[in-house]
Design an enzyme around this catalytic site. Structure first.
Site, PDB file in Angstrom:
ATOM      1  CG  HIS A   1      -1.956  -0.994   1.326  1.00 55.64           C
ATOM      2  ND1 HIS A   1      -2.078  -1.849   2.400  1.00 55.64           N
ATOM      3  CD2 HIS A   1      -2.972  -1.307   0.494  1.00 55.64           C
ATOM      4  CE1 HIS A   1      -3.124  -2.644   2.217  1.00 55.64           C
ATOM      5  NE2 HIS A   1      -3.682  -2.342   1.066  1.00 55.64           N
TER       6      HIS A   1
ATOM      7  CE  LYS B   1     -12.564  -7.390   1.547  1.00 57.50           C
ATOM      8  NZ  LYS B   1     -11.319  -6.809   1.005  1.00 57.50           N
TER       9      LYS B   1
ATOM     10  NE  ARG C   1      -2.418  -7.209  -4.565  1.00 61.65           N
ATOM     11  CZ  ARG C   1      -3.082  -7.270  -3.428  1.00 61.65           C
ATOM     12  NH1 ARG C   1      -2.459  -7.550  -2.321  1.00 61.65           N
ATOM     13  NH2 ARG C   1      -4.374  -7.061  -3.393  1.00 61.65           N
TER      14      ARG C   1
ATOM     15  CB  SER D   1      -3.918  -6.823   4.247  1.00 59.85           C
ATOM     16  OG  SER D   1      -3.575  -5.528   3.855  1.00 59.85           O
TER      17      SER D   1
HETATM   18  P1  ADP Z   1      -9.750  -3.815  -0.902  1.00 63.47           P
HETATM   19  O1  ADP Z   1     -10.570  -4.504   0.162  1.00 63.47           O
HETATM   20  O2  ADP Z   1     -10.436  -2.610  -1.479  1.00 63.47           O
HETATM   21  O3  ADP Z   1      -9.178  -4.706  -1.953  1.00 63.47           O
HETATM   22  P2  ADP Z   1      -7.041  -3.519   0.136  1.00 63.47           P
HETATM   23  O4  ADP Z   1      -6.636  -2.729   1.326  1.00 63.47           O
HETATM   24  O5  ADP Z   1      -6.809  -4.978   0.182  1.00 63.47           O
HETATM   25  O6  ADP Z   1      -8.555  -3.160  -0.070  1.00 63.47           O
HETATM   26  O7  ADP Z   1      -6.344  -2.950  -1.170  1.00 63.47           O
HETATM   27  C1  ADP Z   1      -6.512  -1.620  -1.586  1.00 63.47           C
HETATM   28  C2  ADP Z   1      -5.895  -1.435  -2.945  1.00 63.47           C
HETATM   29  O8  ADP Z   1      -4.481  -1.587  -2.863  1.00 63.47           O
HETATM   30  C3  ADP Z   1      -6.358  -2.445  -3.990  1.00 63.47           C
HETATM   31  O9  ADP Z   1      -6.432  -1.789  -5.242  1.00 63.47           O
HETATM   32  C4  ADP Z   1      -5.262  -3.467  -3.997  1.00 63.47           C
HETATM   33  O10 ADP Z   1      -5.180  -4.131  -5.247  1.00 63.47           O
HETATM   34  C5  ADP Z   1      -4.053  -2.579  -3.771  1.00 63.47           C
HETATM   35  N1  ADP Z   1      -2.913  -3.296  -3.209  1.00 63.47           N
HETATM   36  C6  ADP Z   1      -2.829  -3.955  -2.022  1.00 63.47           C
HETATM   37  N2  ADP Z   1      -1.612  -4.510  -1.863  1.00 63.47           N
HETATM   38  C7  ADP Z   1      -0.897  -4.208  -2.969  1.00 63.47           C
HETATM   39  C8  ADP Z   1       0.428  -4.518  -3.429  1.00 63.47           C
HETATM   40  N3  ADP Z   1       1.261  -5.271  -2.726  1.00 63.47           N
HETATM   41  N4  ADP Z   1       0.819  -4.036  -4.641  1.00 63.47           N
HETATM   42  C9  ADP Z   1      -0.037  -3.302  -5.374  1.00 63.47           C
HETATM   43  N5  ADP Z   1      -1.297  -2.984  -5.019  1.00 63.47           N
HETATM   44  C10 ADP Z   1      -1.726  -3.424  -3.831  1.00 63.47           C
END
Ligand code: ADP
Length: 178
Positions: free
Chosen positions: A20, A44, A98, A136
């Protein structure tokens, strides 16, 4: 001279990872004003409640600024993303992508959002190779099993996870000691 560009980077951030953070730092170069939207997403079953997730992101961005030199805002939200984006007067939604895993979901979400408001563009950013695989969900699993998450999350986040889980467990010993 165009209008200042405001972008929203929405997510669950349970918890915020180095992946992030990589996206956030790239986003600061793309927009004049950056707002990080932390989704309540109670469904979630998050490890951290929304206030803690907001606080963790705030800690990490406290010393960062976006294109306009202003601090980055971190705001919780519980409504439709497009309504949140409209209320903030933002023009862009920023998401991280990703490798293959995110594509289908992100593609659908961007498509639905563009039907809800075609004036708001979704912009995808890619993290560096070394942060690409961080999620995460896996950070929590590794931590739960007593693994070292120091490479995946900022130190303050690591401390909070360790505190939340109590002493790191060692599964092999836990079984032997039962
Ligand atoms: P959500 O529940 O909306 O998917 P996340 O907190 O898991 O929320 O992710 C928020 C955004 O950050 C999403 O677009 C996700 O693809 C991106 N993201 C999370 N981890 C990474 C990473 N390691 N590399 C690139 N993008 C990431």
């Amino acid at each position: 001279m165009g209008e200042p560009r405001t972008g929203v980077y929405p997510g669950t951030f349970d918890p915020v990872t180095n992946g992030h953070m990589d996206i956030i730092s790239r986003a600061t170069h793309v927009v004049d004003r950056l707002i990080i939207g932390v989704a309540v997403n109670a469904g979630k079953g998050p490890m951290f409640d929304v206030d803690e997730r907001v606080e963790m992101v705030r800690e990490q961005v406290a010393h960062m600024t976006s294109g306009d030199g202003q601090h980055i805002d971190v705001v919780p939200f519980d409504n439709l993303l497009m309504d949140f984006v409209n209320d903030l007067g933002a023009q862009l939604i920023l998401r991280g992508l990703r490798a293959v895993s995110d594509f289908e979901y992100e593609f659908q979400m961007a498509g639905m959002n563009s039907r809800l408001n075609s004036e708001v563009e979704t912009v995808f950013l890619m993290a560096s190779e070394r942060h690409q695989f961080i999620a995460s969900r896996f950070v929590k699993e590794v931590a739960l099993l007593g693994g070292d998450i120091g490479h995946f999350v900022p130190p303050l986040v690591q401390q909070r996870i360790v505190r939340r889980l109590g002493q790191p467990r060692h599964p092999a010993r836990a079984v032997a000691g039962d």
